[in-house]
Design a protein around this motif. Structure first.
Motif, PDB file in Angstrom:
ATOM      1  N   LEU A  29       4.646 -17.511 -19.260  1.00 19.07           N
ATOM      2  CA  LEU A  29       4.519 -16.952 -20.609  1.00 19.07           C
ATOM      3  C   LEU A  29       4.262 -18.057 -21.633  1.00 19.07           C
ATOM      4  O   LEU A  29       3.392 -17.920 -22.497  1.00 19.07           O
ATOM      5  CB  LEU A  29       5.764 -16.159 -20.990  1.00 19.07           C
ATOM      6  N   GLY A  32       0.791 -19.302 -21.123  1.00 27.33           N
ATOM      7  CA  GLY A  32      -0.167 -18.289 -21.551  1.00 27.33           C
ATOM      8  C   GLY A  32      -0.340 -18.270 -23.057  1.00 27.33           C
ATOM      9  O   GLY A  32      -1.457 -18.156 -23.565  1.00 27.33           O
ATOM     10  N   ILE A  33       0.770 -18.389 -23.772  1.00 30.08           N
ATOM     11  CA  ILE A  33       0.683 -18.445 -25.239  1.00 30.08           C
ATOM     12  C   ILE A  33      -0.011 -19.724 -25.682  1.00 30.08           C
ATOM     13  O   ILE A  33      -0.848 -19.708 -26.583  1.00 30.08           O
ATOM     14  CB  ILE A  33       2.094 -18.316 -25.857  1.00 30.08           C
ATOM     15  N   SER A  35      -2.232 -21.278 -24.040  1.00 23.68           N
ATOM     16  CA  SER A  35      -3.657 -21.198 -23.712  1.00 23.68           C
ATOM     17  C   SER A  35      -4.445 -20.499 -24.810  1.00 23.68           C
ATOM     18  O   SER A  35      -5.635 -20.777 -24.981  1.00 23.68           O
ATOM     19  CB  SER A  35      -3.857 -20.466 -22.389  1.00 23.68           C
ATOM     20  N   ILE A  36      -3.808 -19.626 -25.549  1.00 23.51           N
ATOM     21  CA  ILE A  36      -4.493 -18.958 -26.659  1.00 23.51           C
ATOM     22  C   ILE A  36      -4.500 -19.855 -27.893  1.00 23.51           C
ATOM     23  O   ILE A  36      -5.478 -19.913 -28.628  1.00 23.51           O
ATOM     24  CB  ILE A  36      -3.820 -17.608 -26.965  1.00 23.51           C
ATOM     25  N   GLY A  46      -4.436 -21.796 -19.422  1.00 23.16           N
ATOM     26  CA  GLY A  46      -4.646 -20.421 -18.995  1.00 23.16           C
ATOM     27  C   GLY A  46      -4.708 -20.296 -17.486  1.00 23.16           C
ATOM     28  O   GLY A  46      -4.130 -19.371 -16.906  1.00 23.16           O
ATOM     29  N   ALA A  73       3.258 -10.611 -19.127  1.00 21.75           N
ATOM     30  CA  ALA A  73       2.783 -11.099 -20.432  1.00 21.75           C
ATOM     31  C   ALA A  73       2.119 -12.465 -20.291  1.00 21.75           C
ATOM     32  O   ALA A  73       1.094 -12.743 -20.928  1.00 21.75           O
ATOM     33  CB  ALA A  73       3.942 -11.165 -21.416  1.00 21.75           C
ATOM     34  N   GLY A  74       2.671 -13.338 -19.463  1.00 22.14           N
ATOM     35  CA  GLY A  74       2.043 -14.637 -19.208  1.00 22.14           C
ATOM     36  C   GLY A  74       0.696 -14.503 -18.525  1.00 22.14           C
ATOM     37  O   GLY A  74      -0.237 -15.238 -18.825  1.00 22.14           O
ATOM     38  N   CYS A  77      -1.774 -13.170 -21.265  1.00 23.36           N
ATOM     39  CA  CYS A  77      -2.105 -14.245 -22.214  1.00 23.36           C
ATOM     40  C   CYS A  77      -2.959 -15.324 -21.550  1.00 23.36           C
ATOM     41  O   CYS A  77      -3.879 -15.859 -22.167  1.00 23.36           O
ATOM     42  CB  CYS A  77      -0.835 -14.865 -22.781  1.00 23.36           C
ATOM     43  N   VAL A  80      -6.500 -13.899 -21.219  1.00 22.87           N
ATOM     44  CA  VAL A  80      -7.161 -13.843 -22.534  1.00 22.87           C
ATOM     45  C   VAL A  80      -7.544 -15.249 -23.005  1.00 22.87           C
ATOM     46  O   VAL A  80      -8.663 -15.475 -23.469  1.00 22.87           O
ATOM     47  CB  VAL A  80      -6.256 -13.129 -23.563  1.00 22.87           C
ATOM     48  N   GLY A  81      -6.632 -16.199 -22.884  1.00 20.80           N
ATOM     49  CA  GLY A  81      -6.929 -17.573 -23.301  1.00 20.80           C
ATOM     50  C   GLY A  81      -8.051 -18.191 -22.494  1.00 20.80           C
ATOM     51  O   GLY A  81      -8.921 -18.880 -23.036  1.00 20.80           O
TER      52      GLY A  81
END
Length: 115
Positions: A29, A32-33, A35-36, A46, A73-74, A77, A80-81
């Motif tokens: 997570l 992932g955050i 990576s955005i 990502g 969620a990770g 994200c 998406v990233g």
């Protein structure tokens, strides 16, 4: 009035401790955050987040741990990233090659022999 002798008491077993949260799902997570949010190395974050999410989802199923929502969620994200920064890199490369073609004059070739 019910009186129980001192030596006879009902003992209850304590409730089981709560299941642990998988550490890889927390890390996925966070990555992932990142990576955005992080501009240049977001694509690497990502990819690592996607890998850690897949590993943690498998561990959560086999070990009965908590953190499935964090892993999902990770994963989202991270995907998406990775997509965002892949598209940005491709757009940058396309613009770089397009501007290079315009500067070299191979797209618009004007002839001055018609005068």
């Amino acid at each position: 009035m019910s009186y129980q002798p001192f030596g006879h008491q009902d003992y209850y077993t304590p409730p089981p401790p709560p299941a642990q949260t998988n550490g890889k799902s927390i890390a996925s997570l966070v990555l992932g955050i990142l990576s955005i949010v992080s501009p240049y190395i977001g694509i690497l974050f990502g990819i690592i987040a996607i890998i850690l999410s897949a590993i943690s989802l498998k561990e959560i199923r086999t070990r009965y741990e908590e953190g499935r929502g964090l892993a999902i969620a990770g994963l989202v994200c991270g995907i998406v990233g990775t997509i965002i920064y892949t598209l940005l890199i491709l757009l940058f490369l396309f613009a770089l090659f397009a501007l290079n073609e315009i500067d070299s004059g191979s797209i618009f070739h004007f002839s001055t022999n018609n005068i």
